[in-house]
Design a protein around this motif. Structure first.
Motif, PDB file in Angstrom:
ATOM      1  N   TYR A 112       0.836  -1.197   0.000  1.00  0.00           N
ATOM      2  CA  TYR A 112       0.000   0.000   0.000  1.00  0.00           C
ATOM      3  C   TYR A 112       0.872   1.249   0.000  1.00  0.00           C
ATOM      4  CZ  TYR A 112      -3.777  -3.152   1.188  1.00  0.00           C
ATOM      5  OH  TYR A 112      -4.693  -4.167   1.158  1.00  0.00           O
ATOM      6  N   THR A 113       0.330   2.314  -0.543  1.00  0.00           N
ATOM      7  CA  THR A 113       1.011   3.603  -0.513  1.00  0.00           C
ATOM      8  C   THR A 113       0.118   4.601   0.224  1.00  0.00           C
ATOM      9  OG1 THR A 113       2.124   5.277  -1.859  1.00  0.00           O
ATOM     10  CG2 THR A 113       0.110   4.355  -2.764  1.00  0.00           C
ATOM     11  N   PRO A 114       0.718   5.476   1.036  1.00  0.00           N
ATOM     12  CA  PRO A 114      -0.116   6.405   1.802  1.00  0.00           C
ATOM     13  C   PRO A 114      -0.686   7.520   0.923  1.00  0.00           C
ATOM     14  CG  PRO A 114       2.197   6.824   2.219  1.00  0.00           C
ATOM     15  CD  PRO A 114       2.139   5.602   1.355  1.00  0.00           C
ATOM     16  N   VAL A 115      -1.893   7.957   1.282  1.00  0.00           N
ATOM     17  CA  VAL A 115      -2.497   9.148   0.681  1.00  0.00           C
ATOM     18  C   VAL A 115      -2.226  10.270   1.673  1.00  0.00           C
ATOM     19  CG1 VAL A 115      -4.632  10.214  -0.138  1.00  0.00           C
ATOM     20  CG2 VAL A 115      -4.269   7.744  -0.425  1.00  0.00           C
ATOM     21  N   ILE A 116      -1.477  11.271   1.232  1.00  0.00           N
ATOM     22  CA  ILE A 116      -0.985  12.309   2.143  1.00  0.00           C
ATOM     23  C   ILE A 116      -1.426  13.684   1.659  1.00  0.00           C
ATOM     24  CG2 ILE A 116       1.104  13.360   3.106  1.00  0.00           C
ATOM     25  CD1 ILE A 116       2.511  10.651   2.512  1.00  0.00           C
ATOM     26  N   ILE A 117      -1.886  14.525   2.609  1.00  0.00           N
ATOM     27  CA  ILE A 117      -2.186  15.924   2.298  1.00  0.00           C
ATOM     28  C   ILE A 117      -1.568  16.803   3.381  1.00  0.00           C
ATOM     29  CG2 ILE A 117      -4.303  15.392   1.016  1.00  0.00           C
ATOM     30  CD1 ILE A 117      -5.940  16.316   3.413  1.00  0.00           C
ATOM     31  N   SER A 118      -1.451  18.080   3.089  1.00  0.00           N
ATOM     32  CA  SER A 118      -0.871  19.006   4.071  1.00  0.00           C
ATOM     33  C   SER A 118      -1.879  19.307   5.173  1.00  0.00           C
ATOM     34  CB  SER A 118      -0.455  20.308   3.385  1.00  0.00           C
ATOM     35  OG  SER A 118      -1.602  21.041   2.998  1.00  0.00           O
ATOM     36  N   ARG A 119      -1.381  19.754   6.297  1.00  0.00           N
ATOM     37  CA  ARG A 119      -2.239  20.137   7.429  1.00  0.00           C
ATOM     38  C   ARG A 119      -3.219  21.231   6.987  1.00  0.00           C
ATOM     39  NH1 ARG A 119      -4.671  19.083  11.846  1.00  0.00           N
ATOM     40  NH2 ARG A 119      -2.989  17.776  12.591  1.00  0.00           N
ATOM     41  N   THR A 120      -2.736  22.216   6.222  1.00  0.00           N
ATOM     42  CA  THR A 120      -3.595  23.306   5.746  1.00  0.00           C
ATOM     43  C   THR A 120      -4.710  22.764   4.854  1.00  0.00           C
ATOM     44  OG1 THR A 120      -1.721  24.818   5.822  1.00  0.00           O
ATOM     45  CG2 THR A 120      -3.616  25.513   4.521  1.00  0.00           C
ATOM     46  N   GLU A 121      -4.358  21.882   3.930  1.00  0.00           N
ATOM     47  CA  GLU A 121      -5.359  21.288   3.037  1.00  0.00           C
ATOM     48  C   GLU A 121      -6.382  20.475   3.833  1.00  0.00           C
ATOM     49  OE1 GLU A 121      -5.474  18.493  -0.997  1.00  0.00           O
ATOM     50  OE2 GLU A 121      -3.549  18.976  -0.061  1.00  0.00           O
ATOM     51  N   LEU A 122      -5.912  19.730   4.836  1.00  0.00           N
ATOM     52  CA  LEU A 122      -6.818  18.948   5.685  1.00  0.00           C
ATOM     53  C   LEU A 122      -7.835  19.861   6.363  1.00  0.00           C
ATOM     54  CD1 LEU A 122      -7.154  15.979   7.087  1.00  0.00           C
ATOM     55  CD2 LEU A 122      -6.111  17.159   9.031  1.00  0.00           C
ATOM     56  N   GLU A 123      -7.345  20.940   6.951  1.00  0.00           N
ATOM     57  CA  GLU A 123      -8.214  21.827   7.714  1.00  0.00           C
ATOM     58  C   GLU A 123      -9.166  22.637   6.841  1.00  0.00           C
ATOM     59  OE1 GLU A 123      -6.028  24.036  10.654  1.00  0.00           O
ATOM     60  OE2 GLU A 123      -5.188  22.201  11.525  1.00  0.00           O
ATOM     61  N   ASN A 124      -8.850  22.787   5.571  1.00  0.00           N
ATOM     62  CA  ASN A 124      -9.718  23.543   4.664  1.00  0.00           C
ATOM     63  C   ASN A 124     -10.551  22.644   3.753  1.00  0.00           C
ATOM     64  OD1 ASN A 124      -8.870  26.146   5.531  1.00  0.00           O
ATOM     65  ND2 ASN A 124      -6.991  25.885   4.358  1.00  0.00           N
ATOM     66  N   SER A 125     -10.556  21.348   4.019  1.00  0.00           N
ATOM     67  CA  SER A 125     -11.197  20.405   3.097  1.00  0.00           C
ATOM     68  C   SER A 125     -12.641  20.064   3.442  1.00  0.00           C
ATOM     69  CB  SER A 125     -10.386  19.107   3.054  1.00  0.00           C
ATOM     70  OG  SER A 125     -10.405  18.481   4.323  1.00  0.00           O
ATOM     71  N   VAL A 126     -13.124  20.471   4.598  1.00  0.00           N
ATOM     72  CA  VAL A 126     -14.476  20.098   5.026  1.00  0.00           C
ATOM     73  C   VAL A 126     -15.504  20.976   4.312  1.00  0.00           C
ATOM     74  CG1 VAL A 126     -16.032  19.841   6.999  1.00  0.00           C
ATOM     75  CG2 VAL A 126     -13.576  19.430   7.281  1.00  0.00           C
ATOM     76  N   GLU A 127     -16.463  20.311   3.630  1.00  0.00           N
ATOM     77  CA  GLU A 127     -17.515  21.077   2.960  1.00  0.00           C
ATOM     78  C   GLU A 127     -18.738  20.218   2.709  1.00  0.00           C
ATOM     79  OE1 GLU A 127     -16.772  22.285  -1.186  1.00  0.00           O
ATOM     80  OE2 GLU A 127     -15.023  20.952  -1.161  1.00  0.00           O
TER      81      GLU A 127
END
Length: 169
Positions: A37-52
């Motif tokens: 498996y390979t991890p799916v990684i995003i930045s902390r900023t992207e994580l916090e702005n991704s909720v919609e």
């Protein structure tokens, strides 16, 4: 005294016999398990702005189901939650999708939605009238980092978050 000596001798023999059954493997016998498996990684900023809140989506990979009053929430593993009007359980109606990458579970108390988003605990308020949500609180690093289905951890920078794992094919 004879019983004590017999018991100690029996225990010694038992220990020797069991120990011979559990011999450690030699280093040259060790076969490493590959990480498939390979991890799916995003930045902390992207994580916090991704909720919609989004329009209804098709269910692809369902996870846990949660029912509260006239609502049913179905987890789309590591993507978010499908929201249904569940006032008629024989005919649930899709009303929206809460996009929240890395999420796998939720709980509701007093009309406040608590969701795990990867390593964070996010608190949402949901407005059913206009199908909107707002993040009312975020507790960072409450949960452990997501590991692969084989138990591997990703080596990521401090400001990067693992939100899931995909198979290598």
């Amino acid at each position: 005294m004879k019983k004590l000596l017999f018991t100690l001798f029996s225990l010694l023999i038992f220990t020797v016999v069991l120990n011979s059954c559990w011999t450690p493997r030699q280093d040259d016998d060790f076969v490493p398990i590959p990480n498939n498996y390979t991890p799916v990684i995003i930045s902390r900023t992207e994580l916090e702005n991704s909720v919609e809140a989004l329009p209804p989506q098709n269910v692809i990979q369902s996870g846990k189901i949660y029912i509260k009053d006239n609502f049913m929430f179905i987890n789309e593993v590591n993507k978010g939650f499908h929201v249904y009007n569940y006032s008629n359980p024989q005919d649930p109606v899709k009303i929206g999708f809460i996009k929240i990458p890395g999420a796998t579970d939720l709980a509701i108390r007093n009309n406040i939605i608590y969701i795990n988003q990867a390593v964070d605990l996010v608190t949402l308020t949901y407005n059913q009238t206009n199908n909107s949500i707002s993040v009312s609180n975020r507790n960072r690093n409450v949960f452990p980092t997501k590991v692969s289905p084989q138990g591997f951890e990703a080596n990521v920078n401090e400001n990067m978050i693992v939100i899931g794992w995909t198979p290598l094919n």
